[in-house]
Design a protein around this motif. Sequence first.
Motif, PDB file in Angstrom:
ATOM      1  N   TYR A  32       0.811  -1.210   0.000  1.00 24.33           N
ATOM      2  CA  TYR A  32       0.000   0.000   0.000  1.00 24.33           C
ATOM      3  C   TYR A  32       0.849   1.268   0.000  1.00 24.33           C
ATOM      4  CZ  TYR A  32      -4.161  -2.718   1.257  1.00 24.33           C
ATOM      5  OH  TYR A  32      -5.204  -3.602   1.263  1.00 24.33           O
ATOM      6  N   ALA A  33       0.411   2.226  -0.784  1.00 28.45           N
ATOM      7  CA  ALA A  33       0.868   3.590  -0.555  1.00 28.45           C
ATOM      8  C   ALA A  33       0.223   4.058   0.747  1.00 28.45           C
ATOM      9  CB  ALA A  33       0.453   4.503  -1.703  1.00 28.45           C
ATOM     10  N   THR A  50       2.184  11.989   1.592  1.00 29.60           N
ATOM     11  CA  THR A  50       1.957  10.631   1.106  1.00 29.60           C
ATOM     12  C   THR A  50       3.277  10.017   0.668  1.00 29.60           C
ATOM     13  OG1 THR A  50       1.477  11.403  -1.138  1.00 29.60           O
ATOM     14  CG2 THR A  50      -0.403  11.105   0.341  1.00 29.60           C
ATOM     15  N   GLN A  52       5.020   6.416  -1.469  1.00 30.59           N
ATOM     16  CA  GLN A  52       4.862   5.206  -2.266  1.00 30.59           C
ATOM     17  C   GLN A  52       4.968   3.954  -1.400  1.00 30.59           C
ATOM     18  OE1 GLN A  52       7.886   5.947  -5.319  1.00 30.59           O
ATOM     19  NE2 GLN A  52       6.256   5.766  -6.850  1.00 30.59           N
ATOM     20  N   ASN A  53       4.595   2.826  -2.019  1.00 34.09           N
ATOM     21  CA  ASN A  53       4.471   1.586  -1.282  1.00 34.09           C
ATOM     22  C   ASN A  53       5.781   0.826  -1.128  1.00 34.09           C
ATOM     23  OD1 ASN A  53       4.478   1.127  -4.054  1.00 34.09           O
ATOM     24  ND2 ASN A  53       3.379  -0.792  -3.878  1.00 34.09           N
ATOM     25  N   GLY A 101      -3.624   3.168  -3.118  1.00 35.67           N
ATOM     26  CA  GLY A 101      -2.893   2.638  -4.265  1.00 35.67           C
ATOM     27  C   GLY A 101      -2.254   3.724  -5.104  1.00 35.67           C
ATOM     28  N   ARG A 102      -2.396   3.592  -6.387  1.00 33.08           N
ATOM     29  CA  ARG A 102      -1.770   4.530  -7.310  1.00 33.08           C
ATOM     30  C   ARG A 102      -2.800   5.480  -7.911  1.00 33.08           C
ATOM     31  NH1 ARG A 102       1.987   0.330 -10.838  1.00 33.08           N
ATOM     32  NH2 ARG A 102       3.256  -0.425  -9.083  1.00 33.08           N
ATOM     33  N   PRO A 103      -2.399   6.684  -8.276  1.00 33.45           N
ATOM     34  CA  PRO A 103      -1.121   7.293  -7.935  1.00 33.45           C
ATOM     35  C   PRO A 103      -1.092   7.716  -6.467  1.00 33.45           C
ATOM     36  CG  PRO A 103      -2.466   8.825  -9.166  1.00 33.45           C
ATOM     37  CD  PRO A 103      -3.234   7.536  -9.106  1.00 33.45           C
ATOM     38  N   TYR A 104       0.051   7.605  -5.853  1.00 35.43           N
ATOM     39  CA  TYR A 104       0.164   7.782  -4.409  1.00 35.43           C
ATOM     40  C   TYR A 104      -0.080   9.218  -3.976  1.00 35.43           C
ATOM     41  CZ  TYR A 104       4.719  10.058  -4.862  1.00 35.43           C
ATOM     42  OH  TYR A 104       5.719  10.932  -5.166  1.00 35.43           O
ATOM     43  N   TYR A 106      -2.524  11.233  -5.075  1.00 38.46           N
ATOM     44  CA  TYR A 106      -3.914  11.646  -5.206  1.00 38.46           C
ATOM     45  C   TYR A 106      -4.707  11.212  -3.977  1.00 38.46           C
ATOM     46  CZ  TYR A 106      -3.664  12.878 -10.198  1.00 38.46           C
ATOM     47  OH  TYR A 106      -3.373  13.456 -11.407  1.00 38.46           O
ATOM     48  N   SER A 109      -6.927   8.151  -4.206  1.00 33.77           N
ATOM     49  CA  SER A 109      -6.308   6.818  -4.227  1.00 33.77           C
ATOM     50  C   SER A 109      -6.402   6.126  -2.878  1.00 33.77           C
ATOM     51  CB  SER A 109      -4.827   6.918  -4.635  1.00 33.77           C
ATOM     52  OG  SER A 109      -4.680   7.445  -5.939  1.00 33.77           O
TER      53      SER A 109
END
Length: 123
Positions: A32-33, A50, A52-53, A101-104, A106, A109
């Motif tokens: 998960y992001a 935020t 990234q995962n 999720g993606r994009p991280y 937003y 998401s």
Amino acid sequence: QVQLVESGGGLVQAGGSLRLSCAASGRTFSSYAMGWFRQAPGKERELVATMQNWNGGSTNYADSVKGRFTISRDDAKNTVYLQMNGLKPEDTAVYYCAAGGRPYFYTSSYTQWGQGTQVTVSS
């Protein structure tokens, strides 16, 4: 799915620091992001930071917290952190941890949310 529990909020004087933690249950945390959001009274929820995962993944910050707040994660501990330095009264809000999720970068998401922790900064 993951369940998220925030901690570390409280009352601090302007210029002080706090470190928020968000513990996640489940074995899929690393996929998960992760993000931190906040909502002040009478205002909409806003993105704070935020990530990234993966450990060391790209990060994204609101302009209002750049240079003061740092998001990080420890996938071995299923935990994401928000280090907040140089706190200002306008940082007062309920802070929420979220998984997505993606994009991280937003807000849309992020689909799984914690209950929030109150941060109050006195002047």
